[in-house]
Motif scaffolding. Structure first.
Motif, short mmCIF file in Angstrom:
data_model
loop_
_atom_site.label_atom_id
_atom_site.label_comp_id
_atom_site.label_asym_id
_atom_site.label_seq_id
_atom_site.Cartn_x
_atom_site.Cartn_y
_atom_site.Cartn_z
N ILE A 79 85.16 -4.07 -70.44
CA ILE A 79 84.62 -4.16 -69.19
C ILE A 79 85.75 -4.71 -68.01
O ILE A 79 85.81 -3.68 -67.15
N ARG A 80 87.38 -4.50 -68.70
CA ARG A 80 88.92 -4.41 -68.05
C ARG A 80 88.87 -3.13 -67.93
O ARG A 80 89.54 -3.16 -67.22
N VAL A 81 89.08 -2.75 -68.92
CA VAL A 81 89.28 -1.00 -68.92
C VAL A 81 88.56 -0.40 -68.05
O VAL A 81 88.72 0.76 -66.91
N ALA A 82 86.80 -0.29 -68.39
CA ALA A 82 86.33 -0.12 -66.89
C ALA A 82 86.50 0.06 -65.92
O ALA A 82 86.31 0.57 -65.15
N GLY A 83 86.62 -1.56 -65.38
CA GLY A 83 86.99 -1.85 -64.47
C GLY A 83 88.32 -1.37 -63.61
O GLY A 83 88.82 -1.56 -62.97
N GLY A 84 89.41 -0.31 -64.18
CA GLY A 84 90.26 0.18 -63.92
C GLY A 84 91.76 -1.06 -63.81
O GLY A 84 92.85 -0.94 -63.96
N ALA A 87 88.22 13.30 -52.63
CA ALA A 87 87.35 12.64 -54.11
C ALA A 87 88.64 11.66 -53.82
O ALA A 87 88.38 10.30 -54.53
N ASP A 88 89.98 11.17 -53.31
CA ASP A 88 90.67 9.86 -53.83
C ASP A 88 90.53 8.71 -52.15
O ASP A 88 90.59 8.16 -52.70
N THR A 89 89.21 9.10 -51.47
CA THR A 89 88.95 7.81 -50.19
C THR A 89 87.56 7.60 -51.41
O THR A 89 87.44 6.39 -50.69
N ILE A 90 86.92 7.89 -52.29
CA ILE A 90 86.52 7.00 -52.79
C ILE A 90 86.99 6.02 -53.74
O ILE A 90 87.67 6.31 -54.10
N ARG A 91 85.89 4.42 -53.86
CA ARG A 91 86.78 3.10 -54.16
C ARG A 91 85.27 2.72 -54.87
O ARG A 91 84.77 2.94 -55.25
N ARG A 92 86.10 1.49 -55.75
CA ARG A 92 85.39 1.17 -57.01
C ARG A 92 84.54 0.19 -56.66
O ARG A 92 85.02 -0.73 -54.93
N LYS A 93 83.57 -0.25 -56.80
CA LYS A 93 82.42 -0.68 -56.30
C LYS A 93 81.65 -1.49 -57.36
O LYS A 93 81.73 -1.13 -58.89
N PRO A 94 81.58 -2.76 -56.96
CA PRO A 94 81.01 -3.99 -58.75
C PRO A 94 80.11 -3.03 -59.01
O PRO A 94 78.64 -2.22 -58.68
#
Length: 538
Positions: A510-515, A285-292
């Protein structure tokens, strides 16, 4: 803007004191002079006309109480001279037209989120450990201790540093620097643990409700997967939990590890198996990355707690405007806390898009209030001592301000506790007014971010959903900077409009949601989880 008093709605016959008022002061307000009868603290209300016993008291344009004794013009409203009263409602009377705010500047905006196979998008990436029954709480706590220590969680907690220095005689700063140099095992996933007191005993319906709540947590887009512990003989059987999960998401693709202690031998054998298998799943699960992702993927929980007399004129309406912006963008704001919608039912019913939802809302409200009355209480008992001390002296007064969090957009769906949000637009979710029980329910219904308004200060977070704290006043933000993320005091001082504050809040969301930003609740590791057992909880 008058800096001493504010009248929220043209039809109101009371005003809110923006500063402390002294007896004998004469304030020019509304084109005339008003003499203050007695000392009136900021956030409290004074009468704008002579009120006789039984006269209606209006605020936010709705009935919020009645005078239980005479209140002269300029007199302070108190629990001694005002009683709770709210308007009656029977059904939809008219359709409410809505003019959506201009969202052109956010139309093409995105946040960096975790895309799940079912189309949901998370604002966090959490592996969740939880029990189906309280008998497994100790094993959850043992696992929590092992994982948190070995994954370097909370390594720089100030209290742990203090205790370590007392034990070893070493300098706190030196210990802290040493621990900060140690790197965590994972960088892209958080491991969280929740416990509870349910799953057996009580009535079977409580266990079924708990199963639906836990299923909602697994399905929440912020959760990558889960490790579930069962004893084996409890009311909340594994198949009940799996059925609840299937009902929410028949084609769930997330990894789910379930262990039943009575089938596994010794505690050591079970825990060793759990650690080995869970570690491997967490590593993947750690391999999952954020995307737009578009802002329409945000499901925003709307919550308030520790409210004060300014909450309904600064923080709540600002959040309400944010809610309207998100609804116009195709997102899903979620208004909860049904005891704190008492007195504004007619407005909400008229805003329902579907007749079925209007009827469902009234049925849920009526049943909830009746259950409170049957237990010898009622919605009128909702305001806490802190609420009353800071000017919220009736439930209808508190509710009228609390409902402002929902803005003005149409109600697209009405949900009972544990029902999952699927429709874009404003959703009404039946939860108690109790802060943690309500935020627990919001996350269980799919909220991937929560904004929590407060006037007095409330140290609350959630294990899977980031919680943003918005204070109604600047004094609180200065006094408790460790728990407040954004403050709306500028609205009280006339430095910002409600719309400007709402737009500022959306940018922070938006900033919190995007990490990009960790909320104060996240920094303090506030992971509160309290299921509602459907008894009387206001």
């Amino acid at each position: 803007m008058n800096t001493r008093l504010i009248k929220v709605h043209p039809d109101d016959n009371v005003a809110v004191a923006l500063t402390d008022l002294r007896a004998g002061e004469v304030i020019h307000f509304g084109g005339r002079d008003i003499r203050v009868v007695s000392d009136s603290p900021a956030k409290h209300k004074i009468a704008l006309a002579d009120l006789g016993e039984g006269d209606r008291i209006s605020m936010y344009g709705v009935l919020v109480g009645k005078a239980s004794s005479r209140i002269p013009e300029g007199g302070l409203l108190t629990t001694e001279n005002v009683k709770h009263q709210s308007s009656k409602v029977s059904g939809r009377t008219e359709a409410t037209a809505w003019k959506a705010p201009d969202v052109s500047r956010w139309k093409d905006r995105t946040f960096m989120g975790y895309h799940r196979e079912d189309g949901q998008v998370g604002t966090a990436n959490v592996w969740l450990f939880f029990p189906l029954v309280f008998c497994e709480n100790r094993n959850i706590e043992l696992l929590k201790d092992v994982f948190e220590k070995e994954l370097s969680y909370f390594g720089t907690n100030s209290q742990r540093l203090l205790l370590r220095s007392l034990i070893t005689g070493e300098n706190e700063e030196a210990i802290g620097q040493e621990q900060e140099q140690s790197e965590g095992v994972f960088n892209n996933i958080e491991v969280k643990f929740i416990t509870h007191q349910g799953g057996c005993g009580g009535i079977r319906q409580d266990s079924v409700t708990l199963a639906r709540l836990l299923a909602g947590y697994v399905n929440n887009p912020n959760v990558a997967g889960a490790t579930v512990l069962s004893l084996g003989c409890q009311n909340l059987q594994v198949d009940i939990f799996r059925e609840a999960l299937k009902k929410i998401n028949p084609d769930l693709k997330k990894p789910l590890l379930v262990y039943e202690q009575q089938k596994m031998g010794t505690v050591d054998e079970m825990l060793n198996a759990i650690i080995r298998e869970s570690f491997e799943a967490i590593r993947k699960a750690d391999t999952i990355r954020r995307k737009p992702a578009p802002l329409s993927k945000l499901k925003l929980g709307l919550e308030c707690g520790g409210s004060d007399g300014f909450s309904g004129i600064s923080a709540n309406p600002a959040l309400g405007y944010t809610s309207d912006l998100l609804a116009a963008l195709g997102g899903s704001p979620i208004l909860s806390e049904f005891p704190e919608l008492c007195g504004v039912e007619q407005e909400l019913v008229n805003r329902c898009v579907r007749d079925a939802d209007a009827g469902k809302f009234l049925e849920l409200m009526k049943a909830y209030e009746q259950s409170a009355i049957d237990a010898g209480s009622g919605f009128d008992m909702n305001p806490s001592p802190g609420n009353i001390r800071d000017g919220l002296i009736t439930d209808a007064m508190k509710s009228a301000g609390a409902a402002k969090k929902g803005g003005t957009s149409p109600v697209q769906a009405v949900l009972d506790y544990t029902e999952y949000v699927t429709r874009p637009g404003l959703n009404l979710l039946c939860t108690p007014g109790n802060d943690v029980e309500s935020t627990t329910g919001l996350a269980g219904s799919g909220a991937n971010i929560i904004v929590f308004t407060t006037g007095l200060g409330t140290p609350t977070g959630n294990p899977v959903t980031p919680v943003i704290k918005l204070s109604s006043n600047t004094e609180l933000a200065r006094r408790m900077p460790d728990i407040i993320d954004v403050e709306a005091g500028g609205v009280i001082r006339g430095e910002k409009t409600i719309e400007e504050m709402g737009e500022e809040l959306l940018e922070f969301i938006i900033r919190v949601a995007g990490g990009e930003v960790k909320t104060k609740a996240m920094q303090l590791h506030q992971n509160d989880f309290i299921p509602w057992k459907r008894g009387v909880s206001l």
